[in-house]
Design an enzyme around this catalytic site. Sequence first.
Site, short mmCIF file in Angstrom:
data_model
loop_
_atom_site.label_atom_id
_atom_site.label_comp_id
_atom_site.label_asym_id
_atom_site.label_seq_id
_atom_site.Cartn_x
_atom_site.Cartn_y
_atom_site.Cartn_z
N ASP A 192 0.83 -1.20 0.00
CA ASP A 192 0.00 0.00 0.00
C ASP A 192 0.87 1.25 0.00
OD1 ASP A 192 -1.95 1.88 0.23
OD2 ASP A 192 -2.79 1.14 2.11
N ASP B 20 -1.78 5.76 -5.47
CA ASP B 20 -2.07 4.87 -4.35
C ASP B 20 -2.32 3.44 -4.82
OD1 ASP B 20 -2.87 3.70 -2.00
OD2 ASP B 20 -4.64 4.95 -1.69
#
Length: 440
Positions: free
Chosen positions: A86, A294
Amino acid sequence: MKPCISCNSKPNPCLNFHYFLLLLTLTSTTLCSSQSPTLILPLKTQEIPSGSFPKSPNKLPFHHNVTLTVSVTVGTPPQNVSMVIDTGSELSWLNCNRTRNFTFDPTRSSSYKPIPCSSPTCTTRTRDLSIPASCDSNKLCHATLTYADFSSSEGNLAADAFSIGSSSGTSSLVFGCMDSIFDPNSEEDSKNTGLMGMNRGSLSFVSQMEFPKFSYCISESDFSGVLLLGDANFSWVAPLNYTPLIQISTPLPYFDRVAYTVQLEGIKVANKLLPIPKSDYEPDHTGAGQTMVDSGTQFTFLLGPVYTALRTEFLNQTAHILRVYEDPNFVFQGAMDLCYRVGLNQSKLPQLPSVTLMFRGAEMKVTGKQLLYRVRGEVRGNDSLWCFTFGNSDLLGVEAFVIGHHHQQNVWMEFDLHNSRIGLAEVQCDLAGQKFGLTV
């Protein structure tokens, strides 16, 4: 601490459908560059049941159906775990709940060291901790992570030995050992694995490992891709176009200073530039309006005025080739309100106008199947539903542009921390593993 890697190796509605996992297996290859070793891991896909993914704070409040996951070993003796990669999070964490289907048991690791609340690490400021770390009854550093959908996880900060792939070296890293995980939207929260924070914060995995850069190449669902950790240059990769990371030194309430923030400057549909002033893409005086890359978010979300302009133009250019699904009460994932009806017997989608995201110094062109996403389990008569893969940040209460990993498919993504930039190049990611001699 840098990893000890040998250079002698050879080269808001829930939907009832299956989730997909992009899995980085334990098999790896290690190459040496002039500066530091590079660890290369293959990427593959597999289907797994819903409810099996960990969450991170400051995330969009809906369920993702794709995550990027790396397999590592933690502890002494080593225990195999899987962690979601992440780039939008800092603190890495593992599920340490020993009463359920846990992924890591700290009592079986002789190298596990809980962080005392007197340690400076416990007071390190991280955006991931919406509630500051505190002391538990044993005077250990206690952390709580809360999420937009009212789920949460909590446990102790700790350090233990991490090893990636086939490398023989280990590094002691700080992470959250979470023993209480609550998700009101899932009955399978015990299957959560862990999360590997990859942003620029001091406690992130890449910061603690001191990797100067990392790269990944995400293929479409049935092919292999690759993840590179470290600094390496490969002549076969198309020349990268770089966009600088935006730095703001002054703390602002809505600006995440450790995110991978770039400057979005325009959007084209086919060859038509949307008539949007550049100021609409820039952060305002509060920091709202930054553009974040992201890997922990699936789709791409744009702030209201920009999203509306894109939606209108895409709708106009597809008016004669697609049938709009006219139901104002259906909004996919709570933010994607442009959907189409496509015949169940239709073998392929019509040719769609491309959408190009124009960054400072680089572009990301989204084409074909990446523009529409089939909503599994949703059928209307003889038609399936396909939704536009750009959503409205305003509907989610998110004050940012978010570039998700769905639109990063077949793009070589290089996160150059040393030079504060992101490199992009169009690449067939299913061939990337073959170039490195990897198999999945």
